[in-house]
Design a protein around this motif. Structure first.
Motif, PDB file in Angstrom:
ATOM      1  N   ILE A  32       0.852  -1.183   0.000  1.00  0.00           N
ATOM      2  CA  ILE A  32       0.000   0.000   0.000  1.00  0.00           C
ATOM      3  C   ILE A  32       0.885   1.229   0.000  1.00  0.00           C
ATOM      4  CG2 ILE A  32      -1.858   1.228   1.176  1.00  0.00           C
ATOM      5  CD1 ILE A  32      -2.633  -1.422   2.494  1.00  0.00           C
ATOM      6  N   GLY A  34       1.429   5.586  -1.043  1.00  0.00           N
ATOM      7  CA  GLY A  34       0.721   6.858  -1.112  1.00  0.00           C
ATOM      8  C   GLY A  34       1.423   7.899  -0.267  1.00  0.00           C
ATOM      9  N   SER A  38      -2.495   9.908   3.667  1.00  0.00           N
ATOM     10  CA  SER A  38      -3.478   9.386   2.706  1.00  0.00           C
ATOM     11  C   SER A  38      -4.400   8.331   3.311  1.00  0.00           C
ATOM     12  CB  SER A  38      -2.761   8.803   1.486  1.00  0.00           C
ATOM     13  OG  SER A  38      -1.857   7.782   1.863  1.00  0.00           O
ATOM     14  N   LYS A  40      -3.185   5.307   4.719  1.00  0.00           N
ATOM     15  CA  LYS A  40      -2.613   3.962   4.559  1.00  0.00           C
ATOM     16  C   LYS A  40      -2.553   3.194   5.878  1.00  0.00           C
ATOM     17  CE  LYS A  40       1.382   5.387   3.053  1.00  0.00           C
ATOM     18  NZ  LYS A  40       1.188   6.839   3.339  1.00  0.00           N
ATOM     19  N   SER A  41      -1.942   3.795   6.887  1.00  0.00           N
ATOM     20  CA  SER A  41      -1.803   3.103   8.171  1.00  0.00           C
ATOM     21  C   SER A  41      -3.146   2.914   8.849  1.00  0.00           C
ATOM     22  CB  SER A  41      -0.845   3.875   9.088  1.00  0.00           C
ATOM     23  OG  SER A  41       0.481   3.798   8.600  1.00  0.00           O
ATOM     24  N   ASP A 164       3.061  -2.312   9.158  1.00  0.00           N
ATOM     25  CA  ASP A 164       2.779  -0.880   9.123  1.00  0.00           C
ATOM     26  C   ASP A 164       4.091  -0.095   9.080  1.00  0.00           C
ATOM     27  OD1 ASP A 164       1.650   1.601   9.228  1.00  0.00           O
ATOM     28  OD2 ASP A 164       1.011   1.478  11.315  1.00  0.00           O
ATOM     29  N   VAL A 195       2.304  -1.561   4.338  1.00  0.00           N
ATOM     30  CA  VAL A 195       2.348  -0.117   4.105  1.00  0.00           C
ATOM     31  C   VAL A 195       3.818   0.280   4.123  1.00  0.00           C
ATOM     32  CG1 VAL A 195       1.821   2.152   5.068  1.00  0.00           C
ATOM     33  CG2 VAL A 195       0.095   0.354   5.100  1.00  0.00           C
ATOM     34  N   MET A 212      -2.944   4.965  -2.655  1.00  0.00           N
ATOM     35  CA  MET A 212      -3.976   5.718  -1.961  1.00  0.00           C
ATOM     36  C   MET A 212      -3.642   7.198  -1.902  1.00  0.00           C
ATOM     37  SD  MET A 212      -5.037   3.386   1.348  1.00  0.00           S
ATOM     38  CE  MET A 212      -6.252   4.641   1.841  1.00  0.00           C
TER      39      MET A 212
END
Length: 245
Positions: A32, A34, A38, A40-41, A164, A195, A212
């Protein structure tokens, strides 16, 4: 498999996730990407209710939960199905490396201490920490602490692994040792969501890329498609700028 449907998240009036729909097939690695902020996390943490979403559906390996009506038992079932690797390691400072990995087995899965110890040692060997079993986190480098975090997640044998930004807190020279371990884990056929800001790493490891921005998924595709021929102009701008850095 992971299935997210119409996932929304508000922090007060701030709309952080705006109707996320995402499917991750079993055994696939999804990166993921971005810009900062955005969502993501937040998206990753919503899957196991570390950051409960406001509304939507979350399904992990057949465990389907309506976020607004989720019971404690349903939330616990999702959490047991997922293993989380955090940015800041989240190790217990008063426990040794071995104890940090064992505690999830003994406290969550109620594995007997002898079996938990054997399992933990085996996994710590896999991540290259067999010579650090009795060290405390304060005596480890950041890269070693993150490898303990990965071992702790693996020990529980989750159906899905969530990473993450696992290298964001590391000094640059320690990043590769963690990325190598994650690559090894990916090769074993684990379902993984990562991420990350490490675009080249994402390009090498991911079966699917999710880009994202502003709480929405702008584009999804294979690593080859996203990095060489993205459909959306915003994706193209992000990838080209990030790869030049």
């Amino acid at each position: 498999m992971i299935q997210l449907e119409k996932l929304h998240k508000y922090f007060g009036q701030h709309h952080v996730l705006k109707g996320i729909d995402l499917t991750v097939q079993q055994g696939k690695v999804v990166a993921i990407l971005g810009p900062s902020g955005s969502g993501k996390s937040t998206l990753l943490r919503s899957i196991n209710f570390l950051e409960p979403a406001t509304s939507g559906i979350i399904e992990v390996q057949g465990k389907r939960v309506d976020v607004e009506a989720a019971s404690k038992a349903e939330i616990q079932a999702l959490r047991i199905s997922t293993g989380m690797v955090f940015q800041q390691y989240n190790l217990f400072k008063n426990l040794t490396v071995l104890q940090n990995v064992m505690i999830g087995l003994t406290d969550v899965k109620k594995v007997n201490p002898k079996e938990a110890r054997e399992t933990s040692i085996s996994i710590l060997e896999k991540v290259g920490l067999q010579d650090r079993l009795h060290h405390y986190p304060s005596h480890l480098s950041g890269g070693q602490q993150q490898r303990v975090g990965i071992a702790r997640a693996l020990a529980l044998k989750p159906e899905v692994l969530l990473f993450d930004e696992p290298t964001s807190s590391l000094d640059p020279e320690l990043v590769n040792e963690v990325l190598m371990v994650i690559q090894q884990v990916a090769k074993e056929g684990n379902t993984m969501l990562i991420v990350t800001h490490e675009l080249q790493f994402a390009r090498e490891i991911a079966d699917q890329i999710v880009f994202m921005e502003d709480g929405r998924i702008v584009e999804t595709g294979t690593a080859e498609q996203i990095f060489t021929n993205p459909v959306q102009e915003r994706t193209r701008q992000f990838v080209s700028k990030a790869l030049r850095l």
